[in-house]
Scaffold this motif. Structure first.
Motif, PDB file in Angstrom:
ATOM      1  N   LYS A  74       0.614  -1.105   0.104  1.00  0.00           N
ATOM      2  CA  LYS A  74      -0.118   0.186  -0.057  1.00  0.00           C
ATOM      3  C   LYS A  74       0.893   1.223   0.078  1.00  0.00           C
ATOM      4  O   LYS A  74       0.655   2.424  -0.768  1.00  0.00           O
ATOM      5  CB  LYS A  74      -0.852   0.079   1.245  1.00  0.00           C
ATOM      6  CG  LYS A  74      -1.899  -1.137   1.326  1.00  0.00           C
ATOM      7  CD  LYS A  74      -2.729  -0.899   2.373  1.00  0.00           C
ATOM      8  CE  LYS A  74      -2.075  -1.439   3.805  1.00  0.00           C
ATOM      9  NZ  LYS A  74      -1.222  -2.853   4.112  1.00  0.00           N
ATOM     10  N   THR A  75       1.663   1.295   0.826  1.00  0.00           N
ATOM     11  CA  THR A  75       2.927   2.370   0.785  1.00  0.00           C
ATOM     12  C   THR A  75       3.605   2.390  -0.711  1.00  0.00           C
ATOM     13  O   THR A  75       3.726   3.574  -0.926  1.00  0.00           O
ATOM     14  CB  THR A  75       3.811   2.327   2.208  1.00  0.00           C
ATOM     15  OG1 THR A  75       2.991   2.092   3.261  1.00  0.00           O
ATOM     16  CG2 THR A  75       4.704   3.227   2.127  1.00  0.00           C
ATOM     17  N   THR A  76       3.959   1.385  -0.722  1.00  0.00           N
ATOM     18  CA  THR A  76       4.702   1.345  -1.992  1.00  0.00           C
ATOM     19  C   THR A  76       3.895   1.989  -3.101  1.00  0.00           C
ATOM     20  O   THR A  76       4.248   2.571  -4.164  1.00  0.00           O
ATOM     21  CB  THR A  76       4.983  -0.303  -2.540  1.00  0.00           C
ATOM     22  OG1 THR A  76       5.848  -0.733  -1.480  1.00  0.00           O
ATOM     23  CG2 THR A  76       5.739  -0.312  -3.784  1.00  0.00           C
ATOM     24  N   PHE A 117       2.475  10.967   5.164  1.00  0.00           N
ATOM     25  CA  PHE A 117       3.131   9.761   5.361  1.00  0.00           C
ATOM     26  C   PHE A 117       2.607   8.896   6.591  1.00  0.00           C
ATOM     27  O   PHE A 117       2.100   9.340   7.670  1.00  0.00           O
ATOM     28  CB  PHE A 117       4.354  10.210   5.490  1.00  0.00           C
ATOM     29  CG  PHE A 117       5.002  10.533   4.026  1.00  0.00           C
ATOM     30  CD1 PHE A 117       5.543   9.729   3.063  1.00  0.00           C
ATOM     31  CD2 PHE A 117       4.981  12.035   3.835  1.00  0.00           C
ATOM     32  CE1 PHE A 117       6.122  10.370   2.012  1.00  0.00           C
ATOM     33  CE2 PHE A 117       5.570  12.420   2.642  1.00  0.00           C
ATOM     34  CZ  PHE A 117       6.177  11.571   1.838  1.00  0.00           C
ATOM     35  N   GLN A 118       3.023   7.618   6.533  1.00  0.00           N
ATOM     36  CA  GLN A 118       2.669   6.534   7.430  1.00  0.00           C
ATOM     37  C   GLN A 118       3.388   7.159   8.963  1.00  0.00           C
ATOM     38  O   GLN A 118       2.832   6.770   9.874  1.00  0.00           O
ATOM     39  CB  GLN A 118       3.036   5.090   7.164  1.00  0.00           C
ATOM     40  CG  GLN A 118       2.387   4.079   7.856  1.00  0.00           C
ATOM     41  CD  GLN A 118       2.355   2.687   7.175  1.00  0.00           C
ATOM     42  OE1 GLN A 118       3.100   2.728   6.060  1.00  0.00           O
ATOM     43  NE2 GLN A 118       2.112   1.718   7.885  1.00  0.00           N
ATOM     44  N   GLU A 119       4.595   7.431   8.773  1.00  0.00           N
ATOM     45  CA  GLU A 119       5.572   7.870   9.796  1.00  0.00           C
ATOM     46  C   GLU A 119       5.544   9.533  10.352  1.00  0.00           C
ATOM     47  O   GLU A 119       4.815  10.003   9.235  1.00  0.00           O
ATOM     48  CB  GLU A 119       6.728   7.298   9.514  1.00  0.00           C
ATOM     49  CG  GLU A 119       7.678   8.366   8.536  1.00  0.00           C
ATOM     50  CD  GLU A 119       8.711   7.569   7.685  1.00  0.00           C
ATOM     51  OE1 GLU A 119       9.639   7.438   8.133  1.00  0.00           O
ATOM     52  OE2 GLU A 119       8.025   6.756   6.588  1.00  0.00           O
ATOM     53  N   MET A 159      -3.285   9.602   2.018  1.00  0.00           N
ATOM     54  CA  MET A 159      -2.960   9.471   3.284  1.00  0.00           C
ATOM     55  C   MET A 159      -2.765   8.024   3.686  1.00  0.00           C
ATOM     56  O   MET A 159      -3.514   6.979   3.522  1.00  0.00           O
ATOM     57  CB  MET A 159      -4.273   9.903   3.998  1.00  0.00           C
ATOM     58  CG  MET A 159      -4.877  11.377   3.776  1.00  0.00           C
ATOM     59  SD  MET A 159      -6.546  11.739   4.547  1.00  0.00           S
ATOM     60  CE  MET A 159      -6.076  12.142   6.188  1.00  0.00           C
ATOM     61  N   ASP A 160      -1.471   7.872   4.325  1.00  0.00           N
ATOM     62  CA  ASP A 160      -1.352   6.306   4.430  1.00  0.00           C
ATOM     63  C   ASP A 160      -1.283   6.155   6.053  1.00  0.00           C
ATOM     64  O   ASP A 160      -0.525   6.400   6.702  1.00  0.00           O
ATOM     65  CB  ASP A 160       0.277   6.298   4.270  1.00  0.00           C
ATOM     66  CG  ASP A 160       0.626   4.723   4.301  1.00  0.00           C
ATOM     67  OD1 ASP A 160       0.034   3.972   4.453  1.00  0.00           O
ATOM     68  OD2 ASP A 160       1.829   4.691   3.565  1.00  0.00           O
ATOM     69  N   GLU A 161      -2.510   5.497   6.352  1.00  0.00           N
ATOM     70  CA  GLU A 161      -2.922   5.130   7.663  1.00  0.00           C
ATOM     71  C   GLU A 161      -2.775   6.093   8.580  1.00  0.00           C
ATOM     72  O   GLU A 161      -1.975   5.897   9.563  1.00  0.00           O
ATOM     73  CB  GLU A 161      -1.930   3.842   8.017  1.00  0.00           C
ATOM     74  CG  GLU A 161      -2.240   2.632   7.326  1.00  0.00           C
ATOM     75  CD  GLU A 161      -1.846   1.121   7.813  1.00  0.00           C
ATOM     76  OE1 GLU A 161      -1.784   1.239   9.030  1.00  0.00           O
ATOM     77  OE2 GLU A 161      -1.264   0.595   7.015  1.00  0.00           O
ATOM     78  N   PRO A 162      -3.080   7.351   8.480  1.00  0.00           N
ATOM     79  CA  PRO A 162      -2.873   8.414   9.136  1.00  0.00           C
ATOM     80  C   PRO A 162      -3.124   8.376  10.552  1.00  0.00           C
ATOM     81  O   PRO A 162      -2.637   9.066  11.423  1.00  0.00           O
ATOM     82  CB  PRO A 162      -3.669   9.593   8.467  1.00  0.00           C
ATOM     83  CG  PRO A 162      -4.589   8.938   7.689  1.00  0.00           C
ATOM     84  CD  PRO A 162      -4.163   7.548   7.285  1.00  0.00           C
TER      85      PRO A 162
HETATM   86 MG   LIG Z   1       2.486   0.768   4.562  1.00  0.00          MG
END
Ligand SMILES: [Mg+2]
Ligand SMILES: Nc1ncnc2c1ncn2[C@@H]1O[C@H](COP(=O)(O)OP(=O)(O)OP(=O)(O)O)[C@@H](O)[C@H]1O
Lengths: 254, 260
Positions: free
Chosen positions: A52-54, A88-90, A164-167
């Motif tokens: 997903k992030t990719t 980003f996720q982080e 939005m990546d698992e925000p």
């Molecule tokens: Mg991810």
């Protein structure tokens, strides 16, 4: 407050054509094709590590594509040309900038005139409830505040495409609910196209107009489930529970 | 509560200082365990200091003249090293081609510690200003290049990605993200190289010089004047920490957000 003209983002149309992404021999995204319409709110769910992030990193050209293409409004995606925001996720707040300056960051990069930038920053500070913390620095903030800074920064540029990546993955339930509602409000107000990645099926059903389910690696689109429950949605309503269970089943049975 | 506590904590340090001075006085003037030819008392040190302010004996210059000579060399070499070293480190870290071009020479230079350059520089330029300024310069360049370089290299990828997805140009990525990221390391380089420069000048003056604080100490050693040696040591310590002051102020000013 700002005029209607300025607050309305255009909403980008995204076309993903035969997207393939490999890391060395590891095939992660396997010939994926789909479209996202202007102003659509698409939730993407899939197993851990499926890519997903990719996918979002490929979409923003942080990663080179192995094959295929991604078009935004009919042309090859280019963050310099298209108005994109990516949460980003982080954690990604800049530690050397105050809350206010962090939120202004994208506006500065894009060279938005000072006056207009300040109006946007003020608006976002209010929406995410960080007005009192505008002069604080990231190391003085809690995890949820840091996340709200990223959200405000992403929205401040009035993006046509919001990724939005698992925000909300790290937040407690109460705050998650609050920020989900804020996100819906912002989306309705701005008309932005939103791609929202989550592990949380309830969250996907609560937010999305469509829910895209991805398979395990090598990853393909398993199905796209429309979610036509009108806002504001009630997580305890029978139709909500039914859809949630359906999506859960789609994820479970490979 | 917190404030009150820290407000009076300095008393602890003051007590230690007074205690050490007292013991020092006791073993010298007080009980006469050490004669003033081996360890002079604190009072004698103060007297020697005041005398040396105006008296060019026994080494040919007043304390102020020695200090000025050392400071001139340190500051010229150091400032030049900073002005060249920091941009060089940044350019090497940001542009790979520059890195490939500069690195072979740089790696050769940096393995030789500063003080080891003194003999060859003395052969080239004598024992005056130039040779020592070059030695200081080399040391400062090396430390500032290394720190600026690592600072830029340690920029978090996600921060660069935030910029990239907002459409930042390469120049914006450097100036708005990599440089501020590198700031603590750059400050670190400024501090380390200043400490290094100050150490090197004293050592260089002990080895080869005709002026300077190190030279003054070296001369005093030759004629058994421990009072002047100790005055020199105090001056080195105090001036060294005064030199750090502007850097600490800059650090405080820019790093309002705490360390990163
Ligand atoms: Mg991810
Ligand atoms: N830069 C990279 N280099 C090599 N392999 C990578 C890289 N980025 C991701 N991968 C691999 O690609 C796969 C997908 O990773 P990705 O982070 O996109 O998954 P994800 O769906 O976002 O996972 P999560 O749910 O944990 O966030 C993983 O097997 C991962 O190890």
């Amino acid at each position: 407050m700002m005029g209607e003209q300025k607050t309305k983002a255009a909403g980008a149309r995204v076309e993903v054509r035969n997207l393939t992404k490999k890391f060395g021999d590891l095939l992660v995204l396997d010939d994926i094709s789909f479209n996202v319409e202007k102003g659509e709110f698409l939730c993407i769910v899939g197993p851990t590590g499926c890519g997903k992030t990719t996918f979002l990193n490929s979409l923003t050209r942080l990663y080179d594509l192995t094959a295929g293409e991604i078009l935004v409004n009919g042309e090859a995606v280019d963050p310099k040309k298209h108005n994109i925001s990516y949460i980003f996720q982080e954690y990604s707040a800049m530690p050397w900038l105050s809350v206010e300056d962090n939120i202004r960051f994208g506006l500065d990069i894009k060279g938005v005139p000072k006056q207009e930038a300040q109006e946007n920053v003020e608006e976002m500070l209010e929406i995410v409830g960080l007005e009192k913390f505008r002069k604080q620095y990231p190391h003085q903030l809690s995890a949820s505040m840091l996340q709200r800074v990223s959200i405000a920064r992403a929205f401040a540029t009035k993006p046509d495409l919001l990724l939005m990546d698992e925000p909300y993955g790290q937040l407690d339930i109460e705050l998650r609910f609050k920020l989900e509602d804020e996100l819906i409000k912002l989306w309705e107000k701005l008309g932005t196209t939103v791609l929202f990645i989550t592990h949380n099926i309830e969250e996907a059903v609560y937010l999305g107009q469509n829910i895209m389910v991805l398979t395990n690696k090598p990853t393909k689109v398993k199905t796209v489930i429309p979610d036509e429950i009108p806002h504001p949605r009630d997580v305890t309503a029978p139709e909500f529970v039914k859809l949630r269970n359906y999506v859960t089943d789609m994820i479970k049975w490979w | 509560m917190q404030k009150k506590k820290s407000k009076y904590l300095w008393i602890l340090s003051a007590v230690t200082v007074v205690f050490v001075l007292f013991i020092w006085w006791l073993v010298t003037d007080g009980l006469g365990i050490f004669t003033s030819n081996t360890l002079p008392s604190p009072i004698k040190i103060v007297q020697a200091f005041i005398k040396k302010l105006t008296d060019p004996n026994p080494d040919g210059a007043t304390l102020g003249a020695h200090l000025l000579s050392s400071l001139k060399i340190v500051l010229s070499g150091y400032l030049l090293g900073v002005v060249i070293g920091i941009p060089m480190g940044i350019v090497m870290a940001w542009y790979e081609k520059a890195d490939l071009m500069i690195r072979p020479v740089f790696d050769m230079i940096r393995t030789v510690p500063g003080i080891a350059w003194v003999p060859v520089m003395v052969v080239f330029c004598g024992i005056g200003f130039t040779s020592k300024a070059i030695v200081i310069f080399i040391g400062a360049v090396v430390a500032n290049v290394i720190n600026a370089y690592s600072g830029i290299k340690q920029t978090k990828q996600v921060h660069l990605w935030v910029g990239a997805t907002f459409g930042a140009s390469n120049w914006q990525l450097l100036t708005k993200i990599a440089l501020p990221s590198a700031f603590p390391m750059i400050i670190n380089g400024l501090k380390l190289s200043l400490g290094g420069a100050w150490t090197t000048i004293v050592a260089a003056e002990l080895l080869a010089s005709n002026r300077g604080i190190g030279y003054m100490i070296q001369q005093a050693r030759g004629i058994l004047r421990p009072d002047i040696i100790i005055v020199g040591m105090f001056v080195i310590g105090i001036v060294g920490s005064l030199l750090m002051l502007p850097i600490s102020l800059l650090e405080k000013k820019v790093m309002k957000g705490g360390k990163w």
